[in-house]
Write a protein that holds these residues in place. Structure first.
Motif, PDB file in Angstrom:
ATOM      1  N   GLY A 111      42.834  29.306 186.357  1.00 33.20           N
ATOM      2  CA  GLY A 111      43.520  28.022 186.406  1.00 33.20           C
ATOM      3  C   GLY A 111      42.704  26.852 185.896  1.00 33.20           C
ATOM      4  N   LYS A 112      41.383  26.925 186.028  1.00 28.03           N
ATOM      5  CA  LYS A 112      40.505  25.844 185.556  1.00 28.03           C
ATOM      6  C   LYS A 112      39.236  26.433 184.950  1.00 28.03           C
ATOM      7  CE  LYS A 112      42.012  22.393 188.962  1.00 28.03           C
ATOM      8  NZ  LYS A 112      41.584  21.515 190.083  1.00 28.03           N
ATOM      9  N   ALA A 113      39.387  27.491 184.179  1.00 30.64           N
ATOM     10  CA  ALA A 113      38.217  28.186 183.627  1.00 30.64           C
ATOM     11  C   ALA A 113      37.446  27.292 182.663  1.00 30.64           C
ATOM     12  CB  ALA A 113      38.661  29.461 182.920  1.00 30.64           C
ATOM     13  N   ARG A 114      36.148  27.530 182.587  1.00 31.56           N
ATOM     14  CA  ARG A 114      35.287  26.811 181.653  1.00 31.56           C
ATOM     15  C   ARG A 114      34.853  27.750 180.531  1.00 31.56           C
ATOM     16  NH1 ARG A 114      33.472  21.873 182.732  1.00 31.56           N
ATOM     17  NH2 ARG A 114      34.007  20.975 184.750  1.00 31.56           N
ATOM     18  N   VAL A 115      34.893  27.237 179.320  1.00 33.25           N
ATOM     19  CA  VAL A 115      34.484  28.031 178.159  1.00 33.25           C
ATOM     20  C   VAL A 115      32.970  28.202 178.172  1.00 33.25           C
ATOM     21  CG1 VAL A 115      34.459  28.176 175.650  1.00 33.25           C
ATOM     22  CG2 VAL A 115      36.439  27.182 176.812  1.00 33.25           C
ATOM     23  N   GLN A 116      32.511  29.437 178.106  1.00 33.20           N
ATOM     24  CA  GLN A 116      31.077  29.711 178.092  1.00 33.20           C
ATOM     25  C   GLN A 116      30.546  29.925 176.678  1.00 33.20           C
ATOM     26  OE1 GLN A 116      30.836  33.006 180.933  1.00 33.20           O
ATOM     27  NE2 GLN A 116      30.334  31.568 182.567  1.00 33.20           N
ATOM     28  N   GLN A 117      31.325  30.591 175.860  1.00 30.88           N
ATOM     29  CA  GLN A 117      30.940  30.752 174.459  1.00 30.88           C
ATOM     30  C   GLN A 117      32.143  31.205 173.647  1.00 30.88           C
ATOM     31  OE1 GLN A 117      28.021  34.035 175.156  1.00 30.88           O
ATOM     32  NE2 GLN A 117      29.182  35.124 173.584  1.00 30.88           N
ATOM     33  N   SER A 158      40.243  23.813 173.844  1.00 25.39           N
ATOM     34  CA  SER A 158      40.167  24.957 172.929  1.00 25.39           C
ATOM     35  C   SER A 158      39.826  24.492 171.516  1.00 25.39           C
ATOM     36  CB  SER A 158      41.504  25.712 172.903  1.00 25.39           C
ATOM     37  OG  SER A 158      41.839  26.243 174.154  1.00 25.39           O
ATOM     38  N   ALA A 159      40.488  23.435 171.067  1.00 28.34           N
ATOM     39  CA  ALA A 159      40.302  22.937 169.698  1.00 28.34           C
ATOM     40  C   ALA A 159      38.892  22.392 169.495  1.00 28.34           C
ATOM     41  CB  ALA A 159      41.337  21.857 169.390  1.00 28.34           C
ATOM     42  N   VAL A 160      38.421  21.580 170.441  1.00 27.80           N
ATOM     43  CA  VAL A 160      37.094  20.976 170.296  1.00 27.80           C
ATOM     44  C   VAL A 160      36.009  22.048 170.353  1.00 27.80           C
ATOM     45  CG1 VAL A 160      35.430  19.392 171.351  1.00 27.80           C
ATOM     46  CG2 VAL A 160      37.838  18.753 171.220  1.00 27.80           C
ATOM     47  N   ALA A 161      36.142  22.991 171.294  1.00 30.54           N
ATOM     48  CA  ALA A 161      35.160  24.065 171.395  1.00 30.54           C
ATOM     49  C   ALA A 161      35.149  24.937 170.142  1.00 30.54           C
ATOM     50  CB  ALA A 161      35.454  24.916 172.633  1.00 30.54           C
ATOM     51  N   VAL A 170      35.768  18.260 160.912  1.00 26.91           N
ATOM     52  CA  VAL A 170      36.523  17.327 161.758  1.00 26.91           C
ATOM     53  C   VAL A 170      37.513  18.127 162.597  1.00 26.91           C
ATOM     54  CG1 VAL A 170      38.384  16.901 160.093  1.00 26.91           C
ATOM     55  CG2 VAL A 170      37.795  15.124 161.765  1.00 26.91           C
ATOM     56  N   CYS A 171      37.859  17.562 163.734  1.00 25.56           N
ATOM     57  CA  CYS A 171      38.882  18.168 164.599  1.00 25.56           C
ATOM     58  C   CYS A 171      40.028  17.175 164.714  1.00 25.56           C
ATOM     59  CB  CYS A 171      38.296  18.469 165.976  1.00 25.56           C
ATOM     60  SG  CYS A 171      39.464  19.230 167.137  1.00 25.56           S
ATOM     61  N   GLU A 172      41.200  17.574 164.234  1.00 21.12           N
ATOM     62  CA  GLU A 172      42.376  16.703 164.264  1.00 21.12           C
ATOM     63  C   GLU A 172      43.268  17.088 165.436  1.00 21.12           C
ATOM     64  OE1 GLU A 172      42.889  15.634 159.546  1.00 21.12           O
ATOM     65  OE2 GLU A 172      44.126  17.225 160.392  1.00 21.12           O
ATOM     66  N   ILE A 173      43.599  16.099 166.261  1.00 24.70           N
ATOM     67  CA  ILE A 173      44.463  16.315 167.418  1.00 24.70           C
ATOM     68  C   ILE A 173      45.827  15.698 167.113  1.00 24.70           C
ATOM     69  CG2 ILE A 173      44.769  15.968 169.894  1.00 24.70           C
ATOM     70  CD1 ILE A 173      42.312  17.628 169.250  1.00 24.70           C
ATOM     71  N   TYR A 174      46.823  16.551 166.900  1.00 27.74           N
ATOM     72  CA  TYR A 174      48.160  16.064 166.562  1.00 27.74           C
ATOM     73  C   TYR A 174      49.021  15.974 167.817  1.00 27.74           C
ATOM     74  CZ  TYR A 174      47.249  16.554 161.576  1.00 27.74           C
ATOM     75  OH  TYR A 174      46.746  16.408 160.301  1.00 27.74           O
ATOM     76  N   THR A 175      49.704  14.844 167.935  1.00 23.24           N
ATOM     77  CA  THR A 175      50.542  14.612 169.102  1.00 23.24           C
ATOM     78  C   THR A 175      51.810  13.882 168.660  1.00 23.24           C
ATOM     79  OG1 THR A 175      50.564  13.576 171.293  1.00 23.24           O
ATOM     80  CG2 THR A 175      49.249  12.490 169.585  1.00 23.24           C
ATOM     81  N   ASP A 176      52.533  13.300 169.628  1.00 27.85           N
ATOM     82  CA  ASP A 176      53.789  12.630 169.268  1.00 27.85           C
ATOM     83  C   ASP A 176      53.622  11.113 169.145  1.00 27.85           C
ATOM     84  OD1 ASP A 176      53.356  12.204 171.914  1.00 27.85           O
ATOM     85  OD2 ASP A 176      55.314  12.884 172.613  1.00 27.85           O
ATOM     86  N   VAL A 177      52.370  10.628 169.202  1.00 32.85           N
ATOM     87  CA  VAL A 177      52.099   9.210 168.979  1.00 32.85           C
ATOM     88  C   VAL A 177      51.137   9.078 167.807  1.00 32.85           C
ATOM     89  CG1 VAL A 177      52.518   8.518 171.361  1.00 32.85           C
ATOM     90  CG2 VAL A 177      50.235   9.249 170.695  1.00 32.85           C
ATOM     91  N   ASN A 178      51.021   7.861 167.271  1.00 32.06           N
ATOM     92  CA  ASN A 178      50.264   7.647 166.042  1.00 32.06           C
ATOM     93  C   ASN A 178      48.758   7.521 166.247  1.00 32.06           C
ATOM     94  OD1 ASN A 178      52.470   7.747 164.292  1.00 32.06           O
ATOM     95  ND2 ASN A 178      52.974   5.591 164.678  1.00 32.06           N
ATOM     96  N   GLU A 219      34.381  15.269 176.643  1.00 31.52           N
ATOM     97  CA  GLU A 219      32.991  15.526 177.045  1.00 31.52           C
ATOM     98  C   GLU A 219      32.299  16.456 176.052  1.00 31.52           C
ATOM     99  OE1 GLU A 219      33.298  17.120 180.943  1.00 31.52           O
ATOM    100  OE2 GLU A 219      33.476  15.180 181.933  1.00 31.52           O
ATOM    101  N   VAL A 220      32.997  17.519 175.667  1.00 29.61           N
ATOM    102  CA  VAL A 220      32.415  18.483 174.726  1.00 29.61           C
ATOM    103  C   VAL A 220      32.220  17.841 173.356  1.00 29.61           C
ATOM    104  CG1 VAL A 220      32.785  20.684 173.531  1.00 29.61           C
ATOM    105  CG2 VAL A 220      33.386  20.464 175.944  1.00 29.61           C
ATOM    106  N   ALA A 221      33.209  17.087 172.901  1.00 31.50           N
ATOM    107  CA  ALA A 221      33.104  16.419 171.598  1.00 31.50           C
ATOM    108  C   ALA A 221      31.929  15.443 171.584  1.00 31.50           C
ATOM    109  CB  ALA A 221      34.403  15.691 171.270  1.00 31.50           C
ATOM    110  N   LYS A 222      31.758  14.724 172.680  1.00 26.92           N
ATOM    111  CA  LYS A 222      30.635  13.777 172.776  1.00 26.92           C
ATOM    112  C   LYS A 222      29.301  14.513 172.752  1.00 26.92           C
ATOM    113  CE  LYS A 222      28.458  10.451 175.882  1.00 26.92           C
ATOM    114  NZ  LYS A 222      28.487   9.811 177.210  1.00 26.92           N
ATOM    115  N   ARG A 223      29.222  15.604 173.514  1.00 25.91           N
ATOM    116  CA  ARG A 223      27.960  16.339 173.630  1.00 25.91           C
ATOM    117  C   ARG A 223      27.491  16.844 172.274  1.00 25.91           C
ATOM    118  NH1 ARG A 223      29.146  20.830 177.165  1.00 25.91           N
ATOM    119  NH2 ARG A 223      29.465  19.162 178.668  1.00 25.91           N
ATOM    120  N   PHE A 224      28.443  17.299 171.446  1.00 29.41           N
ATOM    121  CA  PHE A 224      28.070  17.885 170.159  1.00 29.41           C
ATOM    122  C   PHE A 224      28.404  16.977 168.976  1.00 29.41           C
ATOM    123  CE2 PHE A 224      28.813  21.546 173.027  1.00 29.41           C
ATOM    124  CZ  PHE A 224      27.548  22.096 172.968  1.00 29.41           C
TER     125      PHE A 224
END
Length: 408
Positions: A111-117, A158-161, A170-178, A219-224
């Motif tokens: 339910g709240k797993a953390r990505v290890q690698q 998932s995308a950032v990792a 670059v990592c593009e995050i597409y949503t329903d706002v601009n 947090e992950v994006a900032k770290r890396f």
């Protein structure tokens, strides 16, 4: 010429139906045709996750977290396979992968797993074969082969990792706002889109109620130091870049206003004013699996004190039980609770170098006859706990009071 590598993430509204999936496939193919390797992370189609949760509730009153993860992970797998088919129809080779197939290894917390690698070998191999890779977001697998999910908004993570694992440009995050706005444009039509925002500001806004991106992913994006581009899947307009720093970082005191209506408040009355009592209280709350946010302890003049704190509204039942149990053990008084509260916050890196921001926030709320119950601050944010029915009015007043409607 070295190929550019892009990771794109499409949210549930972006793949809500057949027409939207086909439109996303066309956008992906247009990138593929520009000497670019594209890996796509996709969420479940709109409302699918909620529908699956509702369905499980009709079957079992208290389903196990393992089975819930197995169930919920299917939503993203449906989106991934359909989108891979659509990309192929647009003329580009593609392959859909589950989180497990894409190499997402997580811990064992369902339910709240953390990505290890992430083992990016299969994705890189697909790139060499000229394929677009479509990955089911929000999920991974333990070293024992158990399916896990990453929590609400986990496809962002998932995308950032993934961007880190395959060294994406670059990592593009597409949503329903601009892009990222000074506040929710559905609530305040005058809200302004930000061209840039720092990781620190976005992380603060996400953790304080802005729903554009999951806080853990920031947090992950900032770290890396992974550049993020938040943009709309409905247009080709440039969105908002989330970056390490901006040139105007000290020019603008307040960048945005957020609100959260998912909080609740618990007060333990007549707590003995003794060393170690607070530790006992919050250890008990933590052992119940409840996160505590704002804490206020009144100054004691009678050897007794009141301690108030906020928790997620979804955790009210177990949080209240834990508070009542520990109150009895330490000889405290009544335990009160209130679900009709909200948090309103202002955020801005420029607060570090501007004076009078807190005073102006409190004056603005006072002018609107909005009472403040609790206050929390960080280096770049100020939050107030107020009545739930005053939240929208508070956001509007603060947005106007700090002149965020004028754009800067």
């Amino acid at each position: 010429m070295k190929k550019k590598i892009i990771v794109q993430k499409y949210g549930g509204s972006s793949v809500a139906n057949v027409e939207r999936i086909k439109a996303v496939a066309q956008r992906i193919t247009s990138y593929k045709n520009k000497n670019t390797d594209v890996a796509v992370v996709v969420s479940a189609m709109a409302d699918t996750t909620d529908d699956l949760i509702d369905l499980s509730g009709k079957i079992a009153a208290n389903p196990t977290s393992r089975e819930m993860d197995l169930l919920l992970a299917s939503g993203e797998q449906i989106s991934a396979s359909l989108l891979a088919m659509a990309v192929r129809e647009c003329g580009a080779e593609s392959v859909a992968l589950t989180g497990f197939q894409a190499g997402f290894l997580t811990d064992k917390v369902h339910g709240k797993a953390r990505v290890q690698q992430i083992d990016g070998k299969r994705i890189k191999k697909a790139f060499k074969e000229g394929k677009v890779v479509i990955v089911a977001g929000f999920q991974g697998v333990t070293d024992e082969g158990e399916i896990t999910t990453l929590g609400r908004g986990g496809s962002d993570l998932s995308a950032v990792a993934l961007a880190k694992a395959i060294n994406a440009d670059v990592c593009e995050i597409y949503t329903d706002v601009n892009g990222i706005y000074t506040t929710d444009p559905r609530l305040v039509p005058e809200a302004q889109k930000l061209n840039e925002i720092t990781f620190d500001e976005m992380l603060e806004m996400a953790s304080l109620g802005a729903q554009v991106m999951q806080a853990r992913s920031i947090e992950v994006a900032k770290r890396f130091n992974i550049p993020l581009h938040v943009r709309s899947s409905y247009s080709k307009e440039e969105g908002t870049m989330i970056v390490k720093s901006t040139e105007k970082i000290e020019d603008i005191a307040v960048r945005g206003v957020t609100s959260s209506k998912s909080e609740a408040k618990i007060t333990i009355c007549a707590v003995p004013d003794q060393p170690g009592i607070s530790a006992k209280i919050f250890n008990a709350i933590a052992k119940a699996g409840v996160n505590v946010d704002v804490i206020v302890q009144n100054v004691s003049h009678t050897k007794k004190t009141d301690i108030s704190f906020t928790i997620p509204k979804a955790d009210m039942v177990k949080g209240l039980k834990a508070a009542e149990d520990v109150a009895r053990k330490i000889g405290a008084g009544d335990v009160l609770h209130d679900k009709n509260v909200a948090r309103v916050s202002i955020v801005g890196s420029g607060m570090r170098s501007h004076q009078g921001i807190a005073a102006k926030m409190f004056e603005t709320l006072a002018d609107a006859s909005i009472n403040i119950g609790m206050i929390a601050t960080s280096e770049i944010s100020i939050s107030c706990i107020i009545a739930l029915d005053k939240a929208d009015a508070a956001v509007k007043m603060l947005h106007k009071g700090f002149e965020l409607d004028k754009g800067k």
